[in-house]
Design a protein around this motif. Sequence first.
Motif, short mmCIF file in Angstrom:
data_model
loop_
_atom_site.label_atom_id
_atom_site.label_comp_id
_atom_site.label_asym_id
_atom_site.label_seq_id
_atom_site.Cartn_x
_atom_site.Cartn_y
_atom_site.Cartn_z
N LEU A 566 3.15 -20.76 9.09
CA LEU A 566 4.21 -21.12 8.17
C LEU A 566 5.51 -21.32 8.94
CD1 LEU A 566 3.46 -18.67 5.21
CD2 LEU A 566 3.07 -21.14 5.26
N PRO A 567 6.44 -22.11 8.40
CA PRO A 567 7.71 -22.36 9.11
C PRO A 567 8.63 -21.14 9.09
CG PRO A 567 7.76 -23.39 6.96
CD PRO A 567 6.37 -22.85 7.14
N SER A 568 9.66 -21.22 9.89
CA SER A 568 10.68 -20.16 9.91
C SER A 568 11.48 -20.21 8.61
CB SER A 568 11.61 -20.38 11.11
OG SER A 568 12.61 -19.41 11.15
N PRO A 569 11.91 -19.06 8.05
CA PRO A 569 11.77 -17.69 8.59
C PRO A 569 10.49 -16.98 8.17
CG PRO A 569 13.14 -17.64 6.64
CD PRO A 569 12.76 -19.08 6.84
N LEU A 570 9.60 -17.69 7.48
CA LEU A 570 8.37 -17.04 7.02
C LEU A 570 7.53 -16.54 8.18
CD1 LEU A 570 7.36 -19.52 4.15
CD2 LEU A 570 8.54 -17.34 3.94
N CYS A 571 7.51 -17.31 9.26
CA CYS A 571 6.69 -16.92 10.40
C CYS A 571 7.29 -15.75 11.17
CB CYS A 571 6.49 -18.11 11.33
SG CYS A 571 8.03 -18.75 12.02
N ASN A 572 8.51 -15.39 10.85
CA ASN A 572 9.18 -14.29 11.55
C ASN A 572 9.05 -12.95 10.82
OD1 ASN A 572 10.06 -16.13 13.48
ND2 ASN A 572 11.90 -16.63 12.30
N GLY A 573 8.13 -12.88 9.87
CA GLY A 573 7.89 -11.61 9.18
C GLY A 573 8.20 -11.64 7.71
N ALA A 574 8.79 -12.73 7.23
CA ALA A 574 9.14 -12.80 5.80
C ALA A 574 7.94 -13.10 4.92
CB ALA A 574 10.22 -13.86 5.57
N ALA A 575 6.88 -13.66 5.51
CA ALA A 575 5.70 -14.02 4.73
C ALA A 575 4.83 -12.78 4.54
CB ALA A 575 4.91 -15.13 5.43
N THR A 576 5.12 -12.02 3.52
CA THR A 576 4.35 -10.80 3.26
C THR A 576 4.21 -10.59 1.76
OG1 THR A 576 4.23 -8.42 3.63
CG2 THR A 576 6.41 -9.36 3.34
N PHE A 577 3.13 -9.94 1.40
CA PHE A 577 2.88 -9.57 0.00
C PHE A 577 2.63 -8.07 -0.12
CE2 PHE A 577 1.71 -13.99 0.45
CZ PHE A 577 2.21 -14.59 -0.69
N VAL A 578 2.83 -7.35 0.97
CA VAL A 578 2.51 -5.92 0.99
C VAL A 578 3.34 -5.14 -0.02
CG1 VAL A 578 2.49 -3.85 2.45
CG2 VAL A 578 1.78 -6.05 3.39
N ASP A 579 4.54 -5.63 -0.32
CA ASP A 579 5.40 -4.91 -1.26
C ASP A 579 4.82 -4.89 -2.66
OD1 ASP A 579 5.94 -7.73 -0.90
OD2 ASP A 579 7.49 -7.51 -2.41
N PHE A 580 3.86 -5.80 -2.95
CA PHE A 580 3.23 -5.82 -4.27
C PHE A 580 2.13 -4.75 -4.40
CE2 PHE A 580 4.41 -10.50 -4.59
CZ PHE A 580 5.39 -10.27 -5.55
N VAL A 581 1.59 -4.31 -3.27
CA VAL A 581 0.38 -3.48 -3.31
C VAL A 581 0.56 -2.21 -4.14
CG1 VAL A 581 -1.23 -2.16 -1.89
CG2 VAL A 581 -0.49 -4.43 -1.15
N PRO A 582 1.58 -1.38 -3.93
CA PRO A 582 1.71 -0.16 -4.75
C PRO A 582 1.83 -0.47 -6.25
CG PRO A 582 3.18 -0.08 -2.85
CD PRO A 582 2.65 -1.47 -2.90
N SER A 583 2.53 -1.53 -6.57
CA SER A 583 2.72 -1.88 -8.00
C SER A 583 1.39 -2.24 -8.64
CB SER A 583 3.71 -3.04 -8.13
OG SER A 583 4.97 -2.68 -7.60
N PHE A 584 0.57 -3.04 -7.96
CA PHE A 584 -0.71 -3.45 -8.54
C PHE A 584 -1.68 -2.26 -8.61
CE2 PHE A 584 0.73 -7.76 -8.10
CZ PHE A 584 0.01 -8.44 -9.07
N ARG A 585 -1.68 -1.41 -7.62
CA ARG A 585 -2.55 -0.24 -7.69
C ARG A 585 -2.13 0.67 -8.84
NH1 ARG A 585 -3.00 1.37 -1.22
NH2 ARG A 585 -4.60 -0.20 -0.70
N ARG A 586 -0.83 0.83 -9.00
CA ARG A 586 -0.35 1.66 -10.11
C ARG A 586 -0.68 1.01 -11.46
NH1 ARG A 586 4.19 2.14 -8.23
NH2 ARG A 586 5.26 0.44 -9.31
N LEU A 587 -0.57 -0.33 -11.52
CA LEU A 587 -0.87 -1.03 -12.76
C LEU A 587 -2.32 -0.81 -13.19
CD1 LEU A 587 0.17 -3.10 -14.90
CD2 LEU A 587 -0.71 -4.90 -13.40
N GLY A 588 -3.26 -0.94 -12.24
CA GLY A 588 -4.67 -0.72 -12.56
C GLY A 588 -4.99 0.72 -12.88
N THR A 589 -4.41 1.64 -12.11
CA THR A 589 -4.69 3.07 -12.32
C THR A 589 -4.16 3.55 -13.66
OG1 THR A 589 -4.56 3.45 -9.94
CG2 THR A 589 -4.33 5.36 -11.36
N GLU A 590 -2.96 3.18 -14.00
CA GLU A 590 -2.37 3.63 -15.27
C GLU A 590 -3.16 3.12 -16.46
OE1 GLU A 590 1.66 2.37 -15.18
OE2 GLU A 590 2.34 4.00 -13.87
#
Length: 782
Positions: A566-590
């Motif tokens: 992906l182009p800059s600045p995505l290739c410099n670390g901005a291209a991430t979805f990890v911040d969604f992980v706790p929310s989705f796990r909590r959504l399914g668990t609850e």
Amino acid sequence: MASFVAEVLASSGKLEKEDIGTKISKLARRVEEVKGEVCDMINKKYEEFIPSLKNGEDLVNQVDDISMEIDVLKSQIENEVRRDLHVAVTEFTELKQQLEKSTVLLSMLTQLHEFDTALETHHQALLEKNYIKSATHLNKAQSNLSLLKSKKGIELKMLQVLSTEFIVQKEKLLYHLGEEWKQLAVWNLPPSPAPSKAEDLFGWTLKTELRLCNMTSKKKSDLEPLLVSVLQGFAILGELTRKLKFFSQILMKYVLKPLVLDPSFDVEIELQTQDAVLRLIAVEKKSDHASPTEVYRKVIAVLEFLHQHLLYVSHWDSVVCDVKQDAVLTELLGDMIWEDLSEIIIKNCLVYSIPANSSQLDQYEEVINETDKFEKKLKDMQFLREHSTDLLKYARNVNVHFASKKCQDVIVTARNLMTSEIHNTVKVTPDSKISIPKLPSVGLVSKAKMPETSTVAPSDMVNLGYGKQLSHRTLCIPTCRISESVQKLIELAYQTLSEATSATPECAMQLFYTVRNMFHLFYDVVPTYHKDTLQKLPQLAAIHHNNCMYIAHHLITLGHQFQCTLPSPLCNGAATFVDFVPSFRRLGTECFLVQLRAQRDELLERLSNARNLSSLDDVDNYTAANKAVRQVIHQLKRLGKVWQDVLPVHIYCKAMGTLLNTAIIEIVNKVTVLEDISSESADCLYSLCRAMLEEGPQIFQPLPEESGNKKYQEEVAVYVPKWLKFKELMIVLQASLQELVDRWTDGKGPFAAEFSPVEAKSLIRALFQNTERRATALAKIK
């Protein structure tokens, strides 16, 4: 009249002041007399309608003679005043003012004469159908009338009469011009109002027809003078713009707009003996939206028809009108329709021609070329000015529009998947793969980035050193069922990000954040849209739990897999979805915990009908208790059927073990608080507990394809913490007093391991009568 002027001059060449005063007074009186006669004639001609042509001519001759005398006299006075200015300024000032007043009156009479002449010429030209001459002289009459209104001293009644006559003549000319225009261009339009039903609208629109009469029976050179005369007559009167505006509105509403919006319409042109006809016809509908090429062809056919048979005026006369002298009719009409026409073509044609996939962008070059040809053709016919390129700008900006359309399509598709049925499921295993397009090679990193799509043999192991190895299934999602829509949603995310890797930087950025917005949308939409079913149906709650965990599983590595492409600045670390992980796990668990609590409450409610398990030697009490226990077992088995093939094995065992443990704790608690348990009641309690003991573990029985999970059925105590206590209770219900003492073994036996001293003493008191042996046994329970 000549002698009258001669008498003014003295024989010595000097102007006699006394004679001048007398002559000017006489001249002023005669001017007043002529003014009265002129006013009388105007009133008779335009108000009383009395023929007075002869009298008018005589008055005109008198006015001319007096005008000549005034000019001569004025010249003599001016010369004399200059010679004798130092002597006669005061004496001649009053005489000059009086003469100027007479000059103003004479000018007013001249304007009246010119007004009358202009109306007469206009009337004669109108009879000859010379509309340009008629309109020109009518304009001249209007100018004279405006000058008269600006002067002081003219009678208001006379101005009203002249104004009324001018308005009547102008409306008469406009009526004749309108009748001529109606014969040149005849519209046959559908009846009003338009039908409310969509199926009737098609046939209603097909009744549209434009007939240009007498257009083909003559040469253009023969017909053009009449057309020029009519159109320029409108222009001189300031009505051409309004006339063309009305024509353009009908053209847009009944011809151009239907041709663009509905691909089942086409245009037909018929050249008859004396007429040229344009009409709408029905054709086979190949798609919901016409291609740009087809739309351009239809629009050009309509405008060429108008250009050849109606708007071919080649010149304008140099007169004052409401359009520029060098204006062309096609330009005027083009200016009126182009903005609306280009907007309709963009919104209802070009938008749908934008590629849905980046691989089709090269094919869109044909649309750009066709749009360029379309605008050049309009410019050649002078419908379009050189600077008007709205369509071409839109077509050439395809990358931006592609990104916008792609993002819109992705969000729409994602939302449709989110609102589809959850219960349509597919089974995923640790070996499941996501099908995505091949990513550009970025070296060794690309292999590490895509564990989901790599092919790893089951026997492959990851060496951790020191002789330890890590299974290839580590961090893989366990076998379970997820919604088919969620699997498609993840595939959509991969495909969109794959397209972003080959798109322009702006497009790639937009596509990346569209994928993020898609997961935001899932988090907000699904729990709300499916709220009722998730609360009421245990199976859907379990599927939703798996869906959230499945999405969270992919979000951990999703950004990392595409980051380097992906182009800059995505290739410099901005291209991430990890911040969604706790929310989705909590959504399914609850969601799943809410369902577990509901099932727990239902189990406890059923056991509340067991009459506290007391006095089971009574038939009614035993029947109620047995029914409650059977209902609990049935509920657990029912949940096992809907959850076992859905949830991962370890989640299923934990969930069912928790519910079974809840039921066991409730039974144990009810038994331990009983104060008196007869031998018959003890036997009944044992019978109920044996049913739970025998049928409870069946909910852990593995599916046929999961025979390797037999250990979960064998290790019930792992998932049911109070299982051993429940088994010990059954032993207590059938044991003798001595056996209980032996199983206590000074607080070290199995009885002491599961029950507290208080609970143990309570059970002994309830099961055995008050004897010395019971007292001795109780004394040993410490």
